[in-house]
Design an enzyme around this catalytic site. Sequence first.
Site, PDB file in Angstrom:
ATOM      1  N   ASP A 163       3.633   1.737  -0.441  1.00  0.00           N
ATOM      2  CA  ASP A 163       4.508   2.506   0.448  1.00  0.00           C
ATOM      3  C   ASP A 163       3.723   3.248   1.524  1.00  0.00           C
ATOM      4  OD1 ASP A 163       3.389   4.331  -1.350  1.00  0.00           O
ATOM      5  OD2 ASP A 163       5.161   5.612  -1.393  1.00  0.00           O
ATOM      6  N   SER A 191       5.282   2.665  -5.115  1.00  0.00           N
ATOM      7  CA  SER A 191       3.949   2.955  -4.593  1.00  0.00           C
ATOM      8  C   SER A 191       2.963   1.819  -4.868  1.00  0.00           C
ATOM      9  CB  SER A 191       3.458   4.283  -5.181  1.00  0.00           C
ATOM     10  OG  SER A 191       2.302   4.736  -4.521  1.00  0.00           O
ATOM     11  N   ASP A 222       1.479   5.623   1.593  1.00  0.00           N
ATOM     12  CA  ASP A 222       1.149   7.045   1.597  1.00  0.00           C
ATOM     13  C   ASP A 222      -0.297   7.276   1.165  1.00  0.00           C
ATOM     14  OD1 ASP A 222       1.435   6.527  -1.113  1.00  0.00           O
ATOM     15  OD2 ASP A 222       2.839   8.169  -1.505  1.00  0.00           O
ATOM     16  N   ASP A 267      -1.523   1.391   0.307  1.00  0.00           N
ATOM     17  CA  ASP A 267      -0.825   0.953  -0.907  1.00  0.00           C
ATOM     18  C   ASP A 267       0.583   0.510  -0.537  1.00  0.00           C
ATOM     19  OD1 ASP A 267       0.122   3.493  -0.319  1.00  0.00           O
ATOM     20  OD2 ASP A 267       0.372   4.070  -2.410  1.00  0.00           O
TER      21      ASP A 267
END
Length: 452
Positions: A244, A102, A246, A242
Amino acid sequence: MGKYFGTDGFRGEANKQLTVEHAFKVGRFIGWYYGAARDKSCKVVIGKDTRRSSYMFEYALVAGLTASGADVYLLHVTTTPSVAYVVRTEEDFDCGIMISASHNPYYDNGIKLINDRGEKMTEDVIAEIEAYLDGESGEVPLAYGDKIGCTVDYSAGRNRYIGYLISLATRSYKGMRVGLDCSNGSAWMIAKSVFDALGAKTYVINNHPDGFNINTDCGSTHIHVLQDFVKEKQLDVGFAFDGDADRCIAVDENGKVIDGDLILYVCGRYMKEHGKLTNNTVVTTVMSNFGLYKAFDKVGINYEKTNVGDKYVYENMQQNGHRIGGEQSGHIIFSKYASTGDGILTAIKVMEVMLEEKQSLGKLAEPVTIYPQLLKNVRVRDKKTAREDKDVMAAVDAVADKLGSEGRILVRESGTEPVIRVMVEAPDDATCEKYVSEVVDVIYQKGHAVAQ
């Protein structure tokens, strides 16, 4: 939380806390658990972010999965929500895996497990995986002959997800000048493809990943970069993701940060006014700003408060049928369209409000007055003992009484460290400092704190 898996997967520094052996064994167990253990074939979809170690973990997972008989479909570099979308919308996938840490720095990585509904893997399955990792449940059998699994290039799944995002827009973005900070991560190709297809004049930064620069001075955790870019280019709006993708944090036309709380207000109010806010409720966490709640009160929107973590937000939404929820950090969930936080989807929904209401993002967020917030972490010998000390609780109650309806205090135990977090929100910084100190001083006076 388990020994290896926390609220957002198995995360740690690559080849230290999280090793290729871990990844191989996770693959071995999942391939067997969803396949041979149920006397059926197993299909798993895998995505990854742009960290150098993501390729290493992808190969380790694939080796473990195929050795246990699973067929593995590779989305390659993609977003966490795209993995959830593919698993959720195609009937024959047993689960999905996202390789990402992340918003963490490049040297960390993680394994996020997603069930066949596109949700985070249930705790009972996680517990079985952890038992296998620790050698408590014996070995699982290898596949032989024609039972050995294969790998399939499945970039088509990623493209289907891009098409889905484009289909959610209610209007063309023609004439809109939009900035995108892709954090040198998973969104580096997808976000621009979506906004270009919708007609925006798209200005993109941090879209040149090299395996080491993911989240480095960019993206949603370094929002000042996008703020400067939006002001320099005189853009209508900016969105930062960010690693990834999400999460999404926005920047308005004046360079002001529109965080997850403000996005919840802008989208929640719009949904209410258009009859789309099921149960007239927005789901937040206990860390959402006091000013958000006062703004919701003024427009008659109810709210729920969960523990910190998008996992808990989603659980509340599922249990109660709520349509929007999220965190200050930019994890926003629109449950009608996704089963996880989705940064690009969030940007599309914000654009919808701007275009349908014919207002700038700054104007839409203007009714919310964000209260100053001060958070201090106190390292303690025992979290529970410190938190439940009668004198500490008395100090907390005293501060709450003094603040009344003009602020709030929150004292909670960290989920990952021997730390007590003391947070105060109030009309000014001096009041925050004063009341945080009153509680922290008692923690020290009672001998709970560890000298640092």
